[in-house]
Design an enzyme around this catalytic site. Structure first.
Site, short mmCIF file in Angstrom:
data_model
loop_
_atom_site.label_atom_id
_atom_site.label_comp_id
_atom_site.label_asym_id
_atom_site.label_seq_id
_atom_site.Cartn_x
_atom_site.Cartn_y
_atom_site.Cartn_z
CD GLU A 43 -2.94 -0.83 -0.23
OE1 GLU A 43 -2.93 0.28 -0.80
OE2 GLU A 43 -3.59 -1.79 -0.66
CE1 TYR A 125 -6.28 3.42 -1.14
CE2 TYR A 125 -3.95 3.46 -0.55
CZ TYR A 125 -5.02 2.85 -1.18
OH TYR A 125 -4.84 1.66 -1.81
CG ASP A 143 -7.82 4.63 -4.86
OD1 ASP A 143 -9.03 4.58 -5.16
OD2 ASP A 143 -6.97 3.88 -5.36
#
Length: 332
Positions: A43, A125, A143
């Site tokens: 991520e 996020y 996102d």
DNA sequence: AAGCCGGGGAC
DNA sequence: GTCCCAGGCTT
């Protein structure tokens, strides 16, 4: 313009999206693990960076730094080198700072949104992504992919560069979220944005959400986004050779690429210009830069400090260079 | 709220 | 060549 949909409509879209994802999802390396560390690494890398670019970095990273412990104990130079070419180097430092924090706190991520948000490099996020995918928390990611999908489904004209629009979209994403399987749902929306609901030439005809999508006949109008204009810039960098070594400097804190190595800016007060070597184009934030590299000689003695060195080819290979400067090495 | 921080892919 | 993409942190 719709601000949202009734739950019954969301439920139908949610179901179709899930069915589509289970059959169409890409087999990505970070989808073969449940290790929170590995998922966190993916991520961080996926912030602002596309999947195809991330894959080789992710594979190498997990081999080199397989655990929170390994990353926490690594040398910063090795961490930056492993990130070389991926951009936004603060992400690499934040990830290592995060690893150190996790190790100090007992080796596990906190299991709440609030706890995740307090950690270095983790914003809204990443908290939602890691929270849902690695920990199963019911948090909806928002996102660029999700914003594109949602503004199209709703034909929403709000400027997504504005904070109030983000807040509105977050509420809509929350309403859309599958609370029974937030991990799959979040990945499904992002997968749809990355493979079907494309920025240009979206494939509306094969989209699993087409029956409920208000914007599908004019998808490319969405999302609406204001942007700052780019500026052109020309810069000249100097290639100062001494035998087989080249004069390079490590970028100080406070400048772009800080901590990475680069060739120096050409300085007419101190250098004599020679033959042109290459023109390399790159962009950084709002600047479109044409970087001209020229051979050069010092007019006087070369300045010396800990952050400038004549590097051998081997050293240049081992140190982390800013991408345009890495490209320049190929011309030497 | 606005500006800073990289790099690559699509066209 | 030109345009597009966009999360976190700092100010």
């Amino acid at each position: 313009m719709k601000s949202s949909l009734p739950e019954k409509k969301w439920a139908g879209l949610r179901q179709r999206l899930g069915d589509w994802y289970r059959s169409a999802r890409r087999n990505l390396p970070w989808r073969r693990t449940t290790d929170p560390y590995a998922i966190t690494v993916s991520e961080f890398m996926l912030q602002q960076t596309q999947v195809v670019t991330v894959i080789p970095y992710y594979e190498r990273w997990l081999k080199q730094f397989p655990t929170w412990d390994a990353l926490a104990g690594a040398k910063e130079g090795a961490v930056i080198k492993a990130w070389e070419g991926l951009g936004y180097y603060r992400r690499a430092r934040s990830l290592q700072a995060l690893a150190k924090t996790v190790v100090e706190q007992g080796g596990e991520l906190p299991r709440s949104e609030e706890g995740l948000l307090a950690l270095p490099g983790i914003g809204p996020y990443t908290a939602a992504a890691v929270g849902s995918i690695a920990l199963g928390l019911p948090l909806a990611v928002l996102d660029g992919n999700v914003m594109r999908v949602l503004t199209r489904v709703l034909a929403m004209n709000d400027d997504i560069a504005r904070a109030p629009t983000r807040a509105k979209l977050q509420r809509i994403a929350n309403a859309f979220l599958d609370k029974d399987d937030p991990s799959t749902h979040n990945q499904a929306v992002m997968e749809l944005g990355a493979t079907v609901c494309l920025p240009r030439n979206p494939m509306c005809l094969i989209c699993p959400l087409k029956s409920g999508c208000i914007g599908k006949t004019r998808a490319e109008e969405f999302p609406v986004k204001s942007r700052t204009a780019t500026e052109k810039r020309i810069e000249t960098v100097a290639v100062l050779r001494h035998g087989s070594r080249y004069y390079c400097e490590q970028v100080p804190a406070g400048k772009p690429w800080h901590g990475l190595w680069r060739f120096p800016d050409f300085d007419p007060a101190r250098m004599q210009k020679g033959e042109p070597i290459a023109k390399i184009r790159y962009s950084i934030t709002k600047y479109a830069v044409i970087m001209e590299a020229v051979e050069a000689k010092w007019k006087r003695r070369a300045p010396v400090s800990s952050s400038v060195r004549y590097l051998t080819p081997v050293e240049m290979q081992e140190l982390a260079f800013a991408a345009p400067h890495r490209k320049l090495i190929k011309f030497l």
